[in-house]
Every structure is written in C-alpha cells, then in structure tokens.
Write a protein that holds these residues in place. Structure first.
Motif, PDB file in Angstrom:
ATOM      1  N   VAL A   1       1.087  -1.304   0.056  1.00 52.51           N
ATOM      2  CA  VAL A   1       0.122  -0.085   0.276  1.00 52.51           C
ATOM      3  C   VAL A   1       0.837   1.120   0.238  1.00 52.51           C
ATOM      4  O   VAL A   1       1.980   1.729   0.719  1.00 52.51           O
ATOM      5  CB  VAL A   1      -0.769   0.462   1.085  1.00 52.51           C
ATOM      6  CG1 VAL A   1      -1.954   1.321   1.626  1.00 52.51           C
ATOM      7  CG2 VAL A   1      -1.969  -1.115   0.873  1.00 52.51           C
ATOM      8  N   ASP A   2       0.898   1.699  -1.004  1.00 53.29           N
ATOM      9  CA  ASP A   2       1.464   2.931  -1.338  1.00 53.29           C
ATOM     10  C   ASP A   2       0.803   4.361  -0.976  1.00 53.29           C
ATOM     11  O   ASP A   2      -0.524   4.303   0.282  1.00 53.29           O
ATOM     12  CB  ASP A   2       1.823   3.016  -2.535  1.00 53.29           C
ATOM     13  CG  ASP A   2       0.550   3.872  -4.002  1.00 53.29           C
ATOM     14  OD1 ASP A   2       0.133   4.284  -3.251  1.00 53.29           O
ATOM     15  OD2 ASP A   2       1.302   3.194  -5.027  1.00 53.29           O
ATOM     16  N   SER A   3       1.113   5.547  -0.707  1.00 54.69           N
ATOM     17  CA  SER A   3       1.216   6.599   0.302  1.00 54.69           C
ATOM     18  C   SER A   3       0.030   7.211  -0.355  1.00 54.69           C
ATOM     19  O   SER A   3      -1.437   7.501   0.268  1.00 54.69           O
ATOM     20  CB  SER A   3       1.756   7.915   0.419  1.00 54.69           C
ATOM     21  OG  SER A   3       1.902   8.244  -1.154  1.00 54.69           O
ATOM     22  N   ASP A   4      -0.692   6.548  -1.851  1.00 60.10           N
ATOM     23  CA  ASP A   4      -2.066   7.180  -2.500  1.00 60.10           C
ATOM     24  C   ASP A   4      -2.937   6.261  -2.198  1.00 60.10           C
ATOM     25  O   ASP A   4      -4.528   6.788  -1.896  1.00 60.10           O
ATOM     26  CB  ASP A   4      -1.274   7.235  -3.917  1.00 60.10           C
ATOM     27  CG  ASP A   4      -0.764   8.450  -4.759  1.00 60.10           C
ATOM     28  OD1 ASP A   4      -0.783   9.457  -3.855  1.00 60.10           O
ATOM     29  OD2 ASP A   4      -0.019   8.138  -5.928  1.00 60.10           O
ATOM     30  N   GLU A   5      -2.684   5.051  -2.212  1.00 59.54           N
ATOM     31  CA  GLU A   5      -3.653   4.366  -1.435  1.00 59.54           C
ATOM     32  C   GLU A   5      -3.884   4.196  -0.096  1.00 59.54           C
ATOM     33  O   GLU A   5      -5.069   4.247  -0.131  1.00 59.54           O
ATOM     34  CB  GLU A   5      -2.816   2.495  -1.908  1.00 59.54           C
ATOM     35  CG  GLU A   5      -2.723   2.433  -3.276  1.00 59.54           C
ATOM     36  CD  GLU A   5      -2.055   0.552  -3.849  1.00 59.54           C
ATOM     37  OE1 GLU A   5      -2.181   0.111  -4.629  1.00 59.54           O
ATOM     38  OE2 GLU A   5      -0.776   0.802  -2.738  1.00 59.54           O
ATOM     39  N   TRP A   6      -3.620   4.872   0.709  1.00 61.29           N
ATOM     40  CA  TRP A   6      -3.591   4.944   1.728  1.00 61.29           C
ATOM     41  C   TRP A   6      -4.274   6.164   1.550  1.00 61.29           C
ATOM     42  O   TRP A   6      -5.050   6.509   3.015  1.00 61.29           O
ATOM     43  CB  TRP A   6      -2.082   5.219   2.786  1.00 61.29           C
ATOM     44  CG  TRP A   6      -2.420   5.531   4.143  1.00 61.29           C
ATOM     45  CD1 TRP A   6      -2.406   6.344   4.269  1.00 61.29           C
ATOM     46  CD2 TRP A   6      -2.445   4.214   5.192  1.00 61.29           C
ATOM     47  NE1 TRP A   6      -2.447   6.885   6.054  1.00 61.29           N
ATOM     48  CE2 TRP A   6      -2.655   5.394   6.534  1.00 61.29           C
ATOM     49  CE3 TRP A   6      -2.478   3.387   5.241  1.00 61.29           C
ATOM     50  CZ2 TRP A   6      -2.844   4.433   7.693  1.00 61.29           C
ATOM     51  CZ3 TRP A   6      -2.998   2.490   6.174  1.00 61.29           C
ATOM     52  CH2 TRP A   6      -3.421   2.902   7.517  1.00 61.29           C
ATOM     53  N   ALA A   7      -4.199   6.910   1.394  1.00 62.17           N
ATOM     54  CA  ALA A   7      -4.848   8.266   1.477  1.00 62.17           C
ATOM     55  C   ALA A   7      -6.248   8.055   0.789  1.00 62.17           C
ATOM     56  O   ALA A   7      -7.564   8.654   0.944  1.00 62.17           O
ATOM     57  CB  ALA A   7      -4.114   9.589   0.658  1.00 62.17           C
TER      58      ALA A   7
END
Length: 100
Positions: A69-75
């Motif tokens: 999970v990258d930062s965009d998916e986390w957002a």
C-alpha cells in the motif's frame, strides 16, 4: 461576530489537519522499513496497535494488487474510513455496526 466566525473556522481547519496528520503518522508507523509503502507483513504485524476504527482491510487498500500500500492508496483508505460512519448512519442495512 467576525472573530467568532474566524475562530470557529480556525478550529475546524486545525482539527481536520490534525486528523490528516494522524493518518500520515500512522502510515509512517506501519512502514517499518521506511521504503514508502506498507507491505502485507508490516500491516498484519502492526495494524492492531493503531486502533483504526474502522480499519480498512489490506486487500481493499491494495488497489493495484502489488501486495503493498503506497501513500496514494493510504490516502484513499483515509477517505473511505472518514466516509464510513456517515454512510453507516444513513443506512438501515445489517452491515453497519451499532456504534455508528
């Protein structure tokens, strides 16, 4: 009157920023190896310590199905978590826990 409006707006702005910062800090806590993404292993080992409510599932967050999970998916997960209580309150379905 203008001061009261400004003070209320400032409180709302800062409380929203604190919530976003909270999610950002949780991402950093989960990314234990510091590579900028959360692996399934990192998620499973540490998610319970964060006390996210509701906690999204790893599979739901991993939109590109690369097992991280990258930062965009986390957002995106943050947006879903914020929207969940609102959608739940207006629902009469059984999937909504009683706390909402």
């Amino acid at each position: 009157m203008t001061r009261a409006i400004f003070a209320t707006a400032a409180i709302l702005l800062f409380s929203g920023a604190a919530y976003a910062d909270d999610w950002a800090s949780k991402f950093k806590q989960l990314d234990t190896d510091g590579n900028g993404s959360i692996s399934r292993t990192e998620w499973e080992a540490n998610v319970a310590t964060l006390k996210l409510d509701p906690a999204p599932t790893f599979t739901a967050m991993d939109q590109d199905v690369n097992n991280s999970v990258d930062s965009d998916e986390w957002a995106q997960a943050e947006k879903m978590a914020k929207a969940f209580p609102v959608a739940c309150k207006s629902s009469k379905e059984s999937w909504c826990p009683k706390q909402y």
